[in-house]
Each structure stands twice: as C-alpha cells, then as structure tokens.
Design an enzyme around this catalytic site. Structure first.
Site, PDB file in Angstrom:
ATOM      1  N   PRO A 137     -14.900  -1.278 -12.736  1.00 32.28           N
ATOM      2  CA  PRO A 137     -15.937  -1.376 -13.769  1.00 32.28           C
ATOM      3  C   PRO A 137     -16.468  -2.802 -13.891  1.00 32.28           C
ATOM      4  O   PRO A 137     -15.702  -3.773 -13.882  1.00 32.28           O
ATOM      5  CB  PRO A 137     -15.201  -0.953 -15.045  1.00 32.28           C
ATOM      6  CG  PRO A 137     -14.057  -0.113 -14.572  1.00 32.28           C
ATOM      7  CD  PRO A 137     -13.643  -0.717 -13.255  1.00 32.28           C
ATOM      8  N   TYR A 187       0.866  -1.184   0.000  1.00 29.50           N
ATOM      9  CA  TYR A 187       0.000   0.000   0.000  1.00 29.50           C
ATOM     10  C   TYR A 187       0.904   1.236   0.000  1.00 29.50           C
ATOM     11  O   TYR A 187       1.498   1.601   1.029  1.00 29.50           O
ATOM     12  CB  TYR A 187      -0.908   0.032   1.227  1.00 29.50           C
ATOM     13  CG  TYR A 187      -1.998  -1.014   1.263  1.00 29.50           C
ATOM     14  CD1 TYR A 187      -2.302  -1.793   0.146  1.00 29.50           C
ATOM     15  CD2 TYR A 187      -2.723  -1.239   2.423  1.00 29.50           C
ATOM     16  CE1 TYR A 187      -3.305  -2.742   0.192  1.00 29.50           C
ATOM     17  CE2 TYR A 187      -3.744  -2.191   2.475  1.00 29.50           C
ATOM     18  CZ  TYR A 187      -4.016  -2.941   1.358  1.00 29.50           C
ATOM     19  OH  TYR A 187      -5.012  -3.889   1.413  1.00 29.50           O
ATOM     20  N   PHE A 229     -13.851  -5.557  -0.191  1.00 29.99           N
ATOM     21  CA  PHE A 229     -14.962  -5.046  -1.010  1.00 29.99           C
ATOM     22  C   PHE A 229     -16.299  -5.321  -0.311  1.00 29.99           C
ATOM     23  O   PHE A 229     -17.225  -5.868  -0.916  1.00 29.99           O
ATOM     24  CB  PHE A 229     -14.982  -5.674  -2.404  1.00 29.99           C
ATOM     25  CG  PHE A 229     -13.820  -5.300  -3.298  1.00 29.99           C
ATOM     26  CD1 PHE A 229     -13.029  -4.205  -3.022  1.00 29.99           C
ATOM     27  CD2 PHE A 229     -13.523  -6.053  -4.427  1.00 29.99           C
ATOM     28  CE1 PHE A 229     -11.964  -3.865  -3.839  1.00 29.99           C
ATOM     29  CE2 PHE A 229     -12.466  -5.724  -5.252  1.00 29.99           C
ATOM     30  CZ  PHE A 229     -11.676  -4.614  -4.964  1.00 29.99           C
ATOM     31  N   PRO A 230     -16.443  -4.949   0.965  1.00 35.82           N
ATOM     32  CA  PRO A 230     -17.679  -5.263   1.691  1.00 35.82           C
ATOM     33  C   PRO A 230     -18.902  -4.514   1.175  1.00 35.82           C
ATOM     34  O   PRO A 230     -20.029  -4.878   1.527  1.00 35.82           O
ATOM     35  CB  PRO A 230     -17.353  -4.852   3.133  1.00 35.82           C
ATOM     36  CG  PRO A 230     -16.333  -3.774   2.977  1.00 35.82           C
ATOM     37  CD  PRO A 230     -15.501  -4.198   1.806  1.00 35.82           C
ATOM     38  N   LEU A 231     -18.667  -3.496   0.354  1.00 43.74           N
ATOM     39  CA  LEU A 231     -19.781  -2.757  -0.251  1.00 43.74           C
ATOM     40  C   LEU A 231     -19.790  -2.919  -1.760  1.00 43.74           C
ATOM     41  O   LEU A 231     -20.340  -2.102  -2.492  1.00 43.74           O
ATOM     42  CB  LEU A 231     -19.689  -1.273   0.126  1.00 43.74           C
ATOM     43  CG  LEU A 231     -19.852  -0.984   1.615  1.00 43.74           C
ATOM     44  CD1 LEU A 231     -19.585   0.478   1.915  1.00 43.74           C
ATOM     45  CD2 LEU A 231     -21.247  -1.387   2.089  1.00 43.74           C
ATOM     46  N   GLY A 232     -19.187  -4.007  -2.235  1.00 46.07           N
ATOM     47  CA  GLY A 232     -19.023  -4.160  -3.658  1.00 46.07           C
ATOM     48  C   GLY A 232     -17.766  -3.434  -4.089  1.00 46.07           C
ATOM     49  O   GLY A 232     -16.878  -3.178  -3.279  1.00 46.07           O
TER      50      GLY A 232
END
Length: 311
Positions: free
Chosen positions: A230, A68, A223-226
């Site tokens: 794209p 990161y 990605f807990p919210l998607g």
C-alpha cells in the site's frame, strides 16, 4: 557444461535479453526471482515445473533466500536445478525467518548471523559454494529497519562476507538495499551486484545505478514493476506505460521490464511469478524494441519515493 556462445545458455537455449555479467558468469539479462514460489507450497509439482520451465526458456540466473518460506523455496531449487543447467544461484543474508510473526521475518544483521545465514543457505541448497550472496542491509527501501544490536557497521559485515568468500563458501558478494554512501564504502571489498528497489516509477537511486554502471557492478532491481505494498507506486498504473503497451501489442508489465533493459547495460532482471504463463510473458519482454519516442515518453514519467519502512 559451458555455453558455446554468450547468447545461449549451457543447455543451448537463447538467453532472453541477451548476455549479461554477474559474479564472473555470463547470464541471461532476464532471470527469475523465486520468492513467489512460496505460494505453491501445497502444489510442489507445479513449483518444480515452473523452475524447469525457466531453464527451458533460457533463464540461468535465479534469485532466492533461505527465508523464502523458511527453506521451502531453496528446497525446490535443490531438487529442480541441476549442475548441467549452468544456473547461477544468488541468495541473500541479513534477515531470518520469524514464523508466526505478523511479518514472518526478522533482522539478522550481526556478523555471526550473516555467517549462520550462509551456512543455512548452503545446507538447504545442497551446495558447496553459493555463486553469489547478497548482504541485505536495512538502510533504505521498503521493509525492515534495524534497531538496537541489529544496527551494525557495514565494514564489520563486509569483513565476515569477505572472509567467507576467501574460505570458498561464497563465490561473490552483492549488496541489497544500500545507500550511496554504503556502496562507496563497500566497493573496495569487491562487489558483483547491487539489489535495490528500483523501477520506472521509483528512480530515487539513479545515482547509485550510475556508480554501479561506472564500476561494472550488475544492477539487479527488486520491485521492477513497482510494488503491491500500500502506498507504493505501480508501473502498470502509468498512462505512458499503458499507451506504449497498446502501441506495441504488449502488456503494461512487459513495457516496464523492457524499459529497464533499455535503461542501462548492466541491468539484470529477476521478476517473480508463480505461473508459467506470467513467466513466459516476462521472458517475452526481452524482445520488445522501444523506439526513441517511446523511451522519451517513458523517461518523462515522474519518480516517487520508495523509502517507506513497513515494519
């Protein structure tokens, strides 16, 4: 310093979401994913303040990686987080920085690369032992895929991870982006958590979650919210989520996080952000109570595949 109660952190703050178990430590069920701190490279003071605010809010599980910002985020953690905060730091290996490349990340799957990754994390975090290191496989989920000599058997990777655990360099082992078969092969090595892409709208790995629940392995979805990638679904686009948010005076994102906390007892969240306002909203999601009718409506949302290579 240790927490006087499982419901409070070492600093005395209430644990958002209540207590969960990670790598032998009691932690808040809502943690913090530090990846987005890289966006604050030119505002170090704000980034450090974000981390201190997370501790104040009761977050004592922070997820990071040496790649990161090519060590930038780990350097922030080294400066901002103190031993008396009682924060469990989790990092990951299996990829390495590739500055200047279109995707500034390259696979680093070979056993010697995993060891080098742990050493790099130890140095940048300023730790003698990393509480938890996740082995980032490249088998599934969005992102890199292994090719050529980067295709490495999971048993060979686990052997070096176990060796480093025995040497005291790492406290516990986790897996990231793993298949069901890979998880079954890895369980005998002793696993603390699994990190796979998973959300209300991306539940392909429900069978993996069920096995983790049965084996008392923490489920730490990324990605807990998607995803903003794209073609990948977003939780906040779902009408059922939007309806629940309006009914409960919450944001769409908070409903997505609250659903995850309700869905399985071993779920630990690490939503990321670079703003204090968003951080506070994520923590507040822990207080949202989803009744049976709302849960039924959310559970009925169809799942979409996340197995889309992006390299």
């Amino acid at each position: 310093m240790t927490s006087a109660s499982p419901r409070t952190t070492a600093t005395g703050a209430p644990r958002p979401g209540g207590p969960g178990l990670l790598a032998g430590h009691t932690v808040s069920r809502i943690g913090y994913g530090a990846m987005q701190l890289e966006r604050l490279r030119d505002d170090r003071g704000t980034a450090l303040a974000m981390l201190r605010r997370a501790v104040e809010l009761g977050i004592d599980h922070i997820d990071t990686a040496q790649f990161y910002g090519n060590g930038f985020v780990n350097g922030l953690l080294r400066e901002a987080i103190h031993p008396e905060d009682g924060v469990v730091i989790a990092t990951k290996v299996g990829a390495a920085p590739d500055p200047g490349a279109p995707t500034p990340l390259r696979p680093a799957q070979r056993p010697e690369e995993l060891r080098a990754g742990v050493e790099d994390n130890l140095a940048s975090l300023g730790l003698d032992q990393i509480p938890l290191v996740n082995l980032r496989r490249l088998d599934t989920g969005p992102g890199l895929r292994a090719e050529g000599d980067q295709v490495v058997d999971i048993d060979d990777q686990l052997a070096v991870m176990v060796a480093m655990r025995e040497e005291g360099k790492i406290g516990a082992i986790g897996l990231s982006s793993v298949t069901l078969e890979g998880l079954r092969r890895a369980i005998p090595a002793g696993l603390a958590c699994v990190q796979n892409a998973y959300s209300l709208v991306a539940r392909d790995d429900e069978d993996i979650l069920e096995l983790c629940t049965a084996e008392q392995i923490a489920w730490v979805p990324y990605f807990p919210l998607g995803s903003a990638f794209p073609g990948l679904p977003k939780v906040t686009d779902e009408p059922a989520v939007q309806n629940a948010a309006r009914a409960l005076d919450a944001t769409d994102s908070q409903i997505g996080l609250a659903w995850l906390l309700h869905h399985a007892p071993n779920v630990l969240l690490i939503p990321g952000t670079a703003t204090a306002e968003h951080l506070e909203a994520n923590v507040a999601a822990a207080a949202i109570d989803l009744d049976e009718a709302t849960l039924t409506a959310l559970d009925a949302v169809p799942t979409r595949s996340t197995d889309i290579p992006l390299n």
